[in-house]
Scaffold this active site. Structure first.
Site, mmCIF file in Angstrom:
data_model
loop_
_atom_site.group_PDB
_atom_site.id
_atom_site.type_symbol
_atom_site.label_atom_id
_atom_site.label_comp_id
_atom_site.label_asym_id
_atom_site.label_seq_id
_atom_site.Cartn_x
_atom_site.Cartn_y
_atom_site.Cartn_z
ATOM 1 N N LYS A 197 0.844 -1.201 0.000
ATOM 2 C CA LYS A 197 0.000 0.000 0.000
ATOM 3 C C LYS A 197 0.880 1.251 0.000
ATOM 4 O O LYS A 197 1.777 1.378 0.819
ATOM 5 C CB LYS A 197 -0.921 0.011 1.224
ATOM 6 C CG LYS A 197 -1.973 -1.094 1.188
ATOM 7 C CD LYS A 197 -2.901 -0.980 2.377
ATOM 8 C CE LYS A 197 -3.776 -2.207 2.546
ATOM 9 N NZ LYS A 197 -4.870 -2.327 1.607
ATOM 10 N N ASP A 250 -5.610 -13.516 11.910
ATOM 11 C CA ASP A 250 -5.844 -13.033 10.538
ATOM 12 C C ASP A 250 -5.169 -11.680 10.292
ATOM 13 O O ASP A 250 -4.746 -11.401 9.177
ATOM 14 C CB ASP A 250 -7.367 -12.918 10.333
ATOM 15 C CG ASP A 250 -7.741 -12.638 8.882
ATOM 16 O OD1 ASP A 250 -7.093 -13.212 7.982
ATOM 17 O OD2 ASP A 250 -8.670 -11.843 8.645
ATOM 18 N N HIS A 255 -0.600 -7.690 9.294
ATOM 19 C CA HIS A 255 -0.880 -6.339 8.816
ATOM 20 C C HIS A 255 -0.687 -5.255 9.892
ATOM 21 O O HIS A 255 -0.087 -4.219 9.643
ATOM 22 C CB HIS A 255 -2.302 -6.238 8.270
ATOM 23 C CG HIS A 255 -2.617 -7.283 7.234
ATOM 24 N ND1 HIS A 255 -1.674 -7.754 6.356
ATOM 25 C CD2 HIS A 255 -3.763 -7.934 6.928
ATOM 26 C CE1 HIS A 255 -2.234 -8.652 5.549
ATOM 27 N NE2 HIS A 255 -3.496 -8.777 5.886
HETATM 28 C C1 BG6 Z 1 -6.572 -10.147 4.669
HETATM 29 C C2 BG6 Z 1 -7.449 -10.795 5.696
HETATM 30 O O1 BG6 Z 1 -5.236 -10.535 4.846
HETATM 31 O O2 BG6 Z 1 -6.673 -8.725 4.791
HETATM 32 C C3 BG6 Z 1 -8.889 -10.353 5.498
HETATM 33 O O3 BG6 Z 1 -7.359 -12.212 5.574
HETATM 34 C C4 BG6 Z 1 -8.979 -8.845 5.528
HETATM 35 O O4 BG6 Z 1 -9.734 -10.918 6.506
HETATM 36 C C5 BG6 Z 1 -7.983 -8.219 4.570
HETATM 37 O O5 BG6 Z 1 -10.295 -8.493 5.148
HETATM 38 C C6 BG6 Z 1 -7.924 -6.712 4.759
HETATM 39 O O6 BG6 Z 1 -7.172 -6.141 3.722
HETATM 40 P P1 BG6 Z 1 -7.484 -4.664 3.214
HETATM 41 O O7 BG6 Z 1 -6.424 -4.387 2.202
HETATM 42 O O8 BG6 Z 1 -8.865 -4.711 2.640
HETATM 43 O O9 BG6 Z 1 -7.404 -3.787 4.425
#
Ligand code: BG6
Length: 507
Positions: A197, A250, A255
């Site tokens: 991103k 998850d 993230h």
């Molecule tokens: C993924 C998860 O890695 O990231 C999902 O498995 C989540 O559950 C997604 O919805 C979120 O990504 P973004 O880019 O939409 O924030």
């Protein structure tokens, strides 16, 4: 990050053949082919380039191409350009096979050699694992046995894999060990799509390319940090996966810790992959592990009940979603308070939260500055001076906002809170992107800066391990404990209130 020609423009990636395992799947259709299309349009793919898709379906090269043409035409973010599509389409090939059958790899080898010859791209192969994670090790073993991962004659062989990298610390260590049996670390490119991103990469630019940020970016000026990845969507068709994963696994070891890493790292001495990843690893190692007692007070879990979303849509409870146990104890919300045990961040709490079916779809980082001394204002009508707040909006509406106090015009000293607001869109437009373009381009260039090292993956799991252990030993008794469309369980508010703070209210 730096693959420039003599005019300072990004140059096309080196010749290569990209092999996609799971070419019939969703990731290939929604992200990989659109990203290749965007890279082609930007002139970032070389002429000597081809894709070989591998999957079980019995389809021809023509059928394979036709599927993507339709998707790209429907894909609103992209203006479809025939000439670009034609250039990409003639480079798309298909090889049918069962991922577990060694015969499929012999056939693939022939296909790869053929494509390399036709498209004049000999020697360099990029393998993309767009398959369920349970197949990663098996595919890589069979690739290695067919000698397809062996780097020779200056040709490189690289493998891209996607999260989840294991489901806990032990399985992540086991997966890394299996990968290292057949590949060197420099051949492995682990994708965490948050690193793709622009706004996340911009955290480094904002911190290190501006004179005013770094001097105040520490415990002397910053009171606390909030990192939120809120989703209004539910688990959709992924109930079976999510039941095993839950919000913590998850999102947090991957993230949210990516965001924490970029906010908290020391300046690297270059954008070299090792320099950047070393700094991220250092900060991960400085995060204080939670004791089991800490987990009880510093971590919060939740699961959504039915509710009404802000757009008026009535949605069912998590327990009513397809593939979900009606008595499920899986969390759809997680919040954790971490402390970082180093000089820069002494006594500055970092609060992380994420959840499904919340009141909005927002990812943002809040840097809460400390209060100034009030003394100067004691004889004025000002009752309180609000501390500055810097908000890095990761998505949507990408940008950075600083709130500060300003004098309200008039004869007396009165203060109002105002905002300086930078929106990406205003300055740089809204180029269509899937978030995978930079990552694929970097992998072709052998630049691992935006990919996860084995150590970072393991460090992430290590940090959430105590929470996973305590939560599995003490099943929740109050689930579901927040309404769909709300901002999560009450205990998440308490997590900050105890320290005298509150979550930034996101509208
Ligand atoms: C993924 C998860 O890695 O990231 C999902 O498995 C989540 O559950 C997604 O919805 C979120 O990504 P973004 O880019 O939409 O924030």
């Amino acid at each position: 990050m730096q693959h420039l020609d003599e005019n300072g423009k990004a140059r096309p990636a080196p010749p290569c053949v990209m092999v996609i395992f799971g070419a019939g799947g969703d990731l290939t259709r929604r992200k990989l082919i659109p990203s290749l299309y965007h890279l082609m349009r930007e002139g970032l793919l070389p002429d000597e380039f081809a894709v070989v898709g591998v999957d079980r379906l019995e389809i021809s090269d023509e059928d394979f191409r036709a599927r993507f043409e339709q998707t790209l035409r429907e894909y609103r973010a992209t203006e479809f350009e025939d000439a670009v599509w034609q250039r990409l389409a003639e480079r798309l090939h298909y090889s049918q096979g069962d991922f577990k059958d060694p015969q499929a790899y012999r056939q693939l080898q022939q296909r790869m050699a053929h494509c390399a010859e036709v498209h004049r791209a000999p020697g360099n192969y990029l393998f993309y694992m767009a398959t369920p994670p349970s197949l990663f090790s098996e595919i890589i073993r069979l690739l290695a046995e067919a000698e397809l991962t062996l780097e020779q004659d200056k040709g490189w062989r690289r493998v891209i894999i996607e999260k989840p990298f294991g489901k806990d610390l032990d399985s992540a260590i086991a997966l890394n060990r299996q990968l290292h049996q057949y590949l060197t670390e420099s051949q492995i490119f682990r994708i965490d799509h948050y690193l793709g991103k622009e706004t996340v990469q911009n955290i480094m630019a904002f911190r290190f390319a501006n004179g005013f940020t770094e001097p105040t970016w520490n415990h002397q000026f910053i009171e606390h940090v909030q990192i939120t990845v809120a989703e209004s969507v539910g688990v959709e068709h992924r109930g079976t996966y999510y039941e095993e994963a839950g919000a913590l696994r998850d999102m947090i070891p991957n993230h949210l810790l990516v965001l924490l890493g970029f906010v908290a790292m020391e300046p690297p001495n270059s954008f070299d992959a090792y320099a950047v990843r070393d700094e991220v690893n250092k900060v991960m190692r400085a995060v204080q592990p939670l004791s089991p007692e800490d987990v009880l007070t510093h971590a919060v879990r939740g699961q959504y009940a039915e509710g009404v979303m802000p757009n008026g849509e009535k949605v069912p409870a998590y327990r009513g979603s397809p593939g979900v146990d009606p008595q499920s104890r899986t969390e759809t919300y997680a919040a954790i308070r971490f402390m970082i045990d180093n000089w820069r961040w002494a006594d500055v709490p970092f609060y992380l939260r994420t959840g499904k079916r919340l009141g909005g779809q927002y990812s943002e980082i809040v840097i809460q500055y400390r209060h100034v001394p009030f003394r100067l204002f004691r004889d004025t009508p000002v009752e309180q001076v609000h501390a500055n707040q810097l908000v890095i909006r990761v998505q949507p509406d990408e940008g950075i906002q600083l709130s500060f106090s300003a004098k309200i015009p008039g004869p007396t000293m009165r203060l109002g809170t105002v905002n300086m607001d930078f929106c990406y869109n205003d300055y740089f437009g809204n180029a269509p992107t899937t978030g995978y373009e930079t990552l694929i381009y970097d992998a072709m260039n052998g630049d691992a800066t935006l990919f996860k090292h084995a150590d970072t993956v393991e460090a992430g799991w290590e940090l959430v391990a105590p929470v996973l252990d305590v939560w599995s030993a003490l099943p929740p008794r109050d689930f579901p404990n927040y309404r769909a469309g709300s901002w999560g369980p009450a205990a998440a508010g308490e997590l900050l209130r105890r320290d005298g703070y509150r979550w930034r209210h996101i509208l």
